[in-house]
Design a protein around this motif. Structure first.
Motif, PDB file in Angstrom:
ATOM      1  N   THR A 116      45.341  -9.315 -11.044  1.00 52.28           N
ATOM      2  CA  THR A 116      46.254  -8.317 -10.417  1.00 52.28           C
ATOM      3  C   THR A 116      47.305  -8.438 -10.526  1.00 52.28           C
ATOM      4  O   THR A 116      48.306  -7.355 -10.511  1.00 52.28           O
ATOM      5  CB  THR A 116      45.489  -8.368  -8.986  1.00 52.28           C
ATOM      6  OG1 THR A 116      44.082  -8.187  -8.931  1.00 52.28           O
ATOM      7  CG2 THR A 116      46.280  -7.120  -8.140  1.00 52.28           C
ATOM      8  N   GLU A 261      43.696  -6.693  -4.197  1.00 54.24           N
ATOM      9  CA  GLU A 261      43.130  -5.886  -5.375  1.00 54.24           C
ATOM     10  C   GLU A 261      44.470  -5.235  -5.857  1.00 54.24           C
ATOM     11  O   GLU A 261      44.324  -4.356  -6.760  1.00 54.24           O
ATOM     12  CB  GLU A 261      42.307  -4.715  -4.469  1.00 54.24           C
ATOM     13  CG  GLU A 261      41.084  -5.174  -3.715  1.00 54.24           C
ATOM     14  CD  GLU A 261      40.087  -5.472  -4.915  1.00 54.24           C
ATOM     15  OE1 GLU A 261      40.224  -5.139  -6.181  1.00 54.24           O
ATOM     16  OE2 GLU A 261      38.908  -5.978  -4.308  1.00 54.24           O
ATOM     17  N   SER A 262      45.683  -5.757  -5.384  1.00 52.09           N
ATOM     18  CA  SER A 262      46.825  -4.895  -5.578  1.00 52.09           C
ATOM     19  C   SER A 262      48.008  -6.070  -5.762  1.00 52.09           C
ATOM     20  O   SER A 262      48.016  -7.083  -5.044  1.00 52.09           O
ATOM     21  CB  SER A 262      47.272  -3.792  -4.843  1.00 52.09           C
ATOM     22  OG  SER A 262      47.501  -4.173  -3.437  1.00 52.09           O
TER      23      SER A 262
END
Length: 331
Positions: A116, A261-262
């Motif tokens: 990520t 997730e980011s």
């Protein structure tokens, strides 16, 4: 290139000098994209040899935009990536812990390829300004004992290489070259690799270089010390396997290293760890990687001593102060 390709198609391998010469020509734009694609494909069809990897490394170092930071006796802590584990930015955090312990860090990195958030992603998000101006890099080292070299600014040869890599859409030997081609050629390096084959390649190449190094590989496939399994480590002087207990720490489970997730998630974890609010597992894995780096520099100190130095840097928030100094921000 035609002669080189026919030589390779006949089952031959390149010497270090041949590999260096061929990739140097590619990096200077002397061969077509089709020729270069054929060349890369050879090394997908058969195992890469360490001599060849060494030559490719030599070519990329010679072609890079240099940053003479030798006066700072610095270290880099970096992994190849590609382990598919999507961890938080352990190596980059370890760099700030090392900086907080009084050791200069000249880190080389890039945007994420498989996870990520790579080192460039998280540092850019946190406000670090990329530059290939040596005076700016020196200023960062003076302020925060840390500077970052965003790879695309230092490797002009990639303009001839990147389009072919993108078009092929498969991993090539370039995926493991990054840690070897730091444009500041630091005196000390900790290099993480994601499998035993690459571990042996790095061991063979670094045994020929004038660098104080530690190559690390977590036995369950991480390109860093993960504390989820034993760590295979090779230095200038020895090769051994270290269990988590060698760091005075418990083994941990993989989900504790998840990076989110980011890039925003990754940056949040980054600041939590440096601020002392990370989980025990997050802090321990950063401390373990920083401790090995510190022992590469302070080779007269035990690993236990280096763990304590790393803990002090993190727990006193000195590591956080180094980040704040080079980003001109308070967190």
């Amino acid at each position: 290139m035609k002669d080189t390709l026919e030589y390779l198609f006949a089952g031959n391998t390149l010497t270090r000098n041949q590999a260096m010469a061929t990739l140097t020509e590619v990096g200077k734009g002397q061969h077509s994209e089709a020729e270069f694609a054929a060349f890369l494909t050879v090394f997908k069809m058969r195992p890469l040899h360490s001599e060849e990897l060494a030559g490719f490394r030599d070519a990329m170092v010679n072609l890079s935009t240099k940053a003479d930071l030798s006066a700072y006796n610095a270290i880099d802590v970096v992994g190849t990536g590609g382990d598919g584990k999507n961890t938080f930015n352990i190596s980059t955090l370890a760099c700030f812990v090392v900086a907080g312990a009084g050791v200069n860090v000249t880190k080389h990195g890039n945007y994420a390829a498989t996870s990520t958030s790579g080192s460039s992603n998280v540092l850019e998000f946190l406000g670090y300004e990329f530059s290939n101006d040596t005076s700016k890099l020196k200023s960062d080292l003076e302020k925060g004992s840390f500077c970052f070299m965003h790879a695309p600014l230092f490797h002009p040869a990639m303009k001839h290489i990147a389009p072919v890599r993108r078009a092929l859409k498969v991993p090539t030997f370039f995926n493991i070259l990054g840690p070897m081609i730091n444009p500041a050629t630091p005196k000390y390096q900790v290099l993480g690799v994601n499998n035993s084959e690459n571990f042996n390649h790095y061991k063979n190449v670094y045994s020929t270089l004038d660098v104080n190094f530690a190559i690390v590989h977590s036995m369950d496939g991480y390109d860093e010390i993960s504390l989820t399994a034993d760590t295979h480590i090779c230095t200038n002087n020895e090769e051994k396997k270290l269990p988590p207990s060698a760091f005075g720490m418990q083994q941990i489970t993989p989900e504790k290293l998840f990076g989110g997730e980011s890039v925003e998630d990754a940056a949040k974890i980054f600041i939590e760890v440096l601020s002392g609010h990370g989980t025990p597992e997050q802090k321990n894995v950063v401390i373990a990687n920083a401790a090995v780096a510190l022992q590469v520099v302070f080779n007269d100190k035990s690993l236990t001593e280096c763990v304590e130095i790393a803990k002090e840097s993190l727990n006193s928030r000195t590591a956080l102060q180094k980040l704040e100094a080079v980003t001109n921000r308070s967190f």
